[in-house]
Design a protein around this motif. Structure first.
Motif, PDB file in Angstrom:
ATOM      1  N   ILE A  98       0.842  -1.202   0.000  1.00 45.31           N
ATOM      2  CA  ILE A  98       0.000   0.000   0.000  1.00 45.31           C
ATOM      3  C   ILE A  98       0.875   1.249   0.000  1.00 45.31           C
ATOM      4  CG2 ILE A  98      -1.630   1.368   1.376  1.00 45.31           C
ATOM      5  CD1 ILE A  98      -2.840  -1.390   2.259  1.00 45.31           C
ATOM      6  N   LYS A  99       1.910   1.243   0.827  1.00 46.06           N
ATOM      7  CA  LYS A  99       2.806   2.401   0.891  1.00 46.06           C
ATOM      8  C   LYS A  99       3.489   2.638  -0.461  1.00 46.06           C
ATOM      9  CE  LYS A  99       6.411   4.492   3.604  1.00 46.06           C
ATOM     10  NZ  LYS A  99       6.891   4.681   4.933  1.00 46.06           N
ATOM     11  N   THR A 100       3.864   1.562  -1.146  1.00 45.74           N
ATOM     12  CA  THR A 100       4.479   1.708  -2.466  1.00 45.74           C
ATOM     13  C   THR A 100       3.483   2.280  -3.465  1.00 45.74           C
ATOM     14  OG1 THR A 100       6.036  -0.099  -2.050  1.00 45.74           O
ATOM     15  CG2 THR A 100       5.607   0.465  -4.360  1.00 45.74           C
ATOM     16  N   ILE A 101       2.242   1.807  -3.431  1.00 47.07           N
ATOM     17  CA  ILE A 101       1.208   2.337  -4.328  1.00 47.07           C
ATOM     18  C   ILE A 101       1.033   3.837  -4.077  1.00 47.07           C
ATOM     19  CG2 ILE A 101      -1.258   2.289  -4.903  1.00 47.07           C
ATOM     20  CD1 ILE A 101      -1.172  -0.752  -4.241  1.00 47.07           C
ATOM     21  N   GLN A 102       0.977   4.221  -2.810  1.00 54.62           N
ATOM     22  CA  GLN A 102       0.828   5.632  -2.467  1.00 54.62           C
ATOM     23  C   GLN A 102       2.026   6.441  -2.963  1.00 54.62           C
ATOM     24  OE1 GLN A 102       0.473   5.048   1.752  1.00 54.62           O
ATOM     25  NE2 GLN A 102      -1.762   4.934   1.691  1.00 54.62           N
ATOM     26  N   LYS A 103       3.207   5.887  -2.795  1.00 57.00           N
ATOM     27  CA  LYS A 103       4.448   6.565  -3.175  1.00 57.00           C
ATOM     28  C   LYS A 103       4.549   6.774  -4.682  1.00 57.00           C
ATOM     29  CE  LYS A 103       9.327   5.965  -1.980  1.00 57.00           C
ATOM     30  NZ  LYS A 103      10.273   5.030  -1.349  1.00 57.00           N
ATOM     31  N   THR A 104       3.868   5.927  -5.451  1.00 59.76           N
ATOM     32  CA  THR A 104       3.954   6.010  -6.914  1.00 59.76           C
ATOM     33  C   THR A 104       2.734   6.672  -7.542  1.00 59.76           C
ATOM     34  OG1 THR A 104       3.092   3.750  -7.109  1.00 59.76           O
ATOM     35  CG2 THR A 104       5.496   4.010  -7.074  1.00 59.76           C
ATOM     36  N   ASP A 105       2.006   7.467  -6.744  1.00 62.98           N
ATOM     37  CA  ASP A 105       0.882   8.240  -7.279  1.00 62.98           C
ATOM     38  C   ASP A 105       1.414   9.097  -8.431  1.00 62.98           C
ATOM     39  OD1 ASP A 105      -1.182  10.057  -7.832  1.00 62.98           O
ATOM     40  OD2 ASP A 105      -1.665  10.382  -5.715  1.00 62.98           O
ATOM     41  N   PRO A 106       0.950   8.850  -9.665  1.00 63.36           N
ATOM     42  CA  PRO A 106       1.517   9.571 -10.815  1.00 63.36           C
ATOM     43  C   PRO A 106       1.221  11.065 -10.829  1.00 63.36           C
ATOM     44  CG  PRO A 106      -0.365   8.261 -11.492  1.00 63.36           C
ATOM     45  CD  PRO A 106      -0.085   7.911 -10.058  1.00 63.36           C
ATOM     46  N   ARG A 107       0.307  11.532  -9.981  1.00 60.74           N
ATOM     47  CA  ARG A 107       0.005  12.963  -9.913  1.00 60.74           C
ATOM     48  C   ARG A 107       1.013  13.718  -9.058  1.00 60.74           C
ATOM     49  NH1 ARG A 107      -5.782  11.890  -7.570  1.00 60.74           N
ATOM     50  NH2 ARG A 107      -4.362  10.625  -6.318  1.00 60.74           N
ATOM     51  N   CYS A 108       1.824  12.973  -8.308  1.00 62.74           N
ATOM     52  CA  CYS A 108       2.805  13.570  -7.398  1.00 62.74           C
ATOM     53  C   CYS A 108       4.177  13.636  -8.057  1.00 62.74           C
ATOM     54  CB  CYS A 108       2.921  12.722  -6.126  1.00 62.74           C
ATOM     55  SG  CYS A 108       1.379  12.438  -5.243  1.00 62.74           S
ATOM     56  N   ALA A 131       7.838  12.615  -8.584  1.00 62.24           N
ATOM     57  CA  ALA A 131       8.453  11.290  -8.462  1.00 62.24           C
ATOM     58  C   ALA A 131       9.362  11.236  -7.237  1.00 62.24           C
ATOM     59  CB  ALA A 131       9.245  10.966  -9.717  1.00 62.24           C
ATOM     60  N   THR A 132       9.321  10.102  -6.548  1.00 60.38           N
ATOM     61  CA  THR A 132      10.213   9.863  -5.420  1.00 60.38           C
ATOM     62  C   THR A 132      11.024   8.606  -5.721  1.00 60.38           C
ATOM     63  OG1 THR A 132       8.504   8.593  -4.261  1.00 60.38           O
ATOM     64  CG2 THR A 132       8.668  10.910  -3.719  1.00 60.38           C
ATOM     65  N   PRO A 133      12.246   8.548  -5.227  1.00 59.64           N
ATOM     66  CA  PRO A 133      13.080   7.374  -5.501  1.00 59.64           C
ATOM     67  C   PRO A 133      12.454   6.102  -4.907  1.00 59.64           C
ATOM     68  CG  PRO A 133      14.365   9.147  -4.484  1.00 59.64           C
ATOM     69  CD  PRO A 133      12.933   9.559  -4.436  1.00 59.64           C
ATOM     70  N   LEU A 134      12.548   5.021  -5.655  1.00 55.89           N
ATOM     71  CA  LEU A 134      12.019   3.742  -5.190  1.00 55.89           C
ATOM     72  C   LEU A 134      13.119   2.932  -4.523  1.00 55.89           C
ATOM     73  CD1 LEU A 134       9.801   2.683  -8.234  1.00 55.89           C
ATOM     74  CD2 LEU A 134       9.106   3.831  -6.120  1.00 55.89           C
ATOM     75  N   THR A 135      12.778   2.329  -3.405  1.00 55.23           N
ATOM     76  CA  THR A 135      13.705   1.442  -2.718  1.00 55.23           C
ATOM     77  C   THR A 135      13.633   0.059  -3.365  1.00 55.23           C
ATOM     78  OG1 THR A 135      12.038   0.671  -1.144  1.00 55.23           O
ATOM     79  CG2 THR A 135      13.279   2.688  -0.542  1.00 55.23           C
ATOM     80  N   ASP A 136      14.541  -0.810  -2.984  1.00 55.41           N
ATOM     81  CA  ASP A 136      14.482  -2.192  -3.471  1.00 55.41           C
ATOM     82  C   ASP A 136      13.171  -2.858  -3.037  1.00 55.41           C
ATOM     83  OD1 ASP A 136      16.915  -1.966  -4.747  1.00 55.41           O
ATOM     84  OD2 ASP A 136      18.062  -2.853  -3.077  1.00 55.41           O
ATOM     85  N   ASN A 172       7.731  -4.792  -4.390  1.00 59.22           N
ATOM     86  CA  ASN A 172       6.284  -4.640  -4.220  1.00 59.22           C
ATOM     87  C   ASN A 172       5.582  -4.419  -5.560  1.00 59.22           C
ATOM     88  OD1 ASN A 172       6.305  -4.954  -1.437  1.00 59.22           O
ATOM     89  ND2 ASN A 172       6.431  -2.758  -1.034  1.00 59.22           N
ATOM     90  N   LEU A 173       6.172  -3.600  -6.414  1.00 60.43           N
ATOM     91  CA  LEU A 173       5.579  -3.363  -7.736  1.00 60.43           C
ATOM     92  C   LEU A 173       5.566  -4.648  -8.560  1.00 60.43           C
ATOM     93  CD1 LEU A 173       7.065   0.146  -8.556  1.00 60.43           C
ATOM     94  CD2 LEU A 173       4.690  -0.393  -7.946  1.00 60.43           C
ATOM     95  N   LYS A 174       6.611  -5.426  -8.435  1.00 61.13           N
ATOM     96  CA  LYS A 174       6.662  -6.716  -9.131  1.00 61.13           C
ATOM     97  C   LYS A 174       5.572  -7.648  -8.589  1.00 61.13           C
ATOM     98  CE  LYS A 174       9.809 -10.433 -10.400  1.00 61.13           C
ATOM     99  NZ  LYS A 174      11.172 -10.963 -10.292  1.00 61.13           N
ATOM    100  N   ALA A 175       5.389  -7.660  -7.279  1.00 60.16           N
ATOM    101  CA  ALA A 175       4.340  -8.491  -6.670  1.00 60.16           C
ATOM    102  C   ALA A 175       2.942  -8.035  -7.113  1.00 60.16           C
ATOM    103  CB  ALA A 175       4.460  -8.447  -5.140  1.00 60.16           C
ATOM    104  N   LEU A 176       2.767  -6.741  -7.254  1.00 55.56           N
ATOM    105  CA  LEU A 176       1.463  -6.203  -7.691  1.00 55.56           C
ATOM    106  C   LEU A 176       1.097  -6.699  -9.089  1.00 55.56           C
ATOM    107  CD1 LEU A 176       1.285  -2.506  -6.522  1.00 55.56           C
ATOM    108  CD2 LEU A 176      -0.414  -4.284  -6.121  1.00 55.56           C
ATOM    109  N   ARG A 177       2.079  -6.855  -9.939  1.00 54.60           N
ATOM    110  CA  ARG A 177       1.801  -7.315 -11.295  1.00 54.60           C
ATOM    111  C   ARG A 177       1.265  -8.757 -11.301  1.00 54.60           C
ATOM    112  NH1 ARG A 177       6.013  -3.634 -12.375  1.00 54.60           N
ATOM    113  NH2 ARG A 177       7.759  -5.054 -12.113  1.00 54.60           N
ATOM    114  N   GLN A 178       1.464  -9.470 -10.204  1.00 53.00           N
ATOM    115  CA  GLN A 178       0.974 -10.852 -10.097  1.00 53.00           C
ATOM    116  C   GLN A 178      -0.538 -10.905  -9.842  1.00 53.00           C
ATOM    117  OE1 GLN A 178       3.209 -13.276 -10.805  1.00 53.00           O
ATOM    118  NE2 GLN A 178       4.616 -11.572 -11.075  1.00 53.00           N
ATOM    119  N   PHE A 179      -1.105  -9.806  -9.362  1.00 57.53           N
ATOM    120  CA  PHE A 179      -2.547  -9.789  -9.062  1.00 57.53           C
ATOM    121  C   PHE A 179      -3.360  -9.755 -10.339  1.00 57.53           C
ATOM    122  CE2 PHE A 179      -1.099  -8.287  -4.883  1.00 57.53           C
ATOM    123  CZ  PHE A 179      -1.892  -9.076  -4.064  1.00 57.53           C
TER     124      PHE A 179
END
Length: 183
Positions: free
Chosen positions: A154-164, A166-171, A176-183
């Motif tokens: 959830i925190k990663t989804i919030q962090k990647t809000d495209p209207r905001c 950009a913030t650096p992504l951690t490992d 988390n983004l890779k795991a989301l693609r599995q849904f």
């Protein structure tokens, strides 16, 4: 008599205006970082009553959110507390499915029965499970079924809000983004 006519004209003019809630547009929704973070979700108030909205969100005993409250867990979903009497079944909440991008927000659906999340779940069907003192707001201990996302995702989804901005992504964010693609 003149005062009565002026008062009647004023009454007709005021009652003929749309209510604030009919003015909810795509511009109503903005970057999550521009809202107030409360634990793991974000709040705002369209009528400027942010302090009371935050107070209810932070209350250990729950409470009724004031009119105009906006609650968002992720950028693509929102709840807005409408005027009293809007819909007693939803405690006057209106649910929104949003398409968000760098160019802003598009309202995909709004209402209560017709709005579903990205996993196919009806927003109202989940939120109605919240114990009454929580005013249809779900959390880990409010009586709602858990959603299939960890707090980290959830925190990663919030962090990647495209209207905001950009913030650096951690490992962890990248995983988390890779795991989301599995849904």
């Amino acid at each position: 008599m003149r005062a009565l006519h002026v008062m009647m004209i004023g009454l007709v003019w005021v009652t003929g205006l749309p209510t604030w809630s009919s003015e909810i547009t795509e511009d109503t929704f903005r970057c999550l970082n521009d809202m107030t973070a409360v634990r793991h979700f974000y709040v705002d108030n369209l009528l400027g009553n942010v302090n009371d909205t935050v107070a209810v969100a932070n209350s250990p005993d729950g409470g009724r959110y004031p009119e105009g409250s906006v609650v968002q867990l992720v950028p693509s979903e929102a709840m807005i507390k409408r005027e009293a009497g809007f819909n007693p079944a939803t405690n006057d909440w209106e649910f929104f499915e949003l398409d968000v991008g760098a160019d802003g927000t598009r309202i995909a659906k709004r209402g209560f029965v017709e709005v579903v999340n990205k996993f196919g779940g009806n927003c109202f069907a989940c939120h109605v499970q919240a114990e009454s003192q929580w005013d249809l707001i779900c959390d880990n201990n409010h009586g709602c079924e858990p959603i299939p996302l960890t707090r980290s995702i959830i925190k990663t989804i919030q962090k990647t809000d495209p209207r905001c901005d950009a913030t650096p992504l951690t490992d962890e964010d990248k995983a988390n983004l890779k795991a989301l693609r599995q849904f």
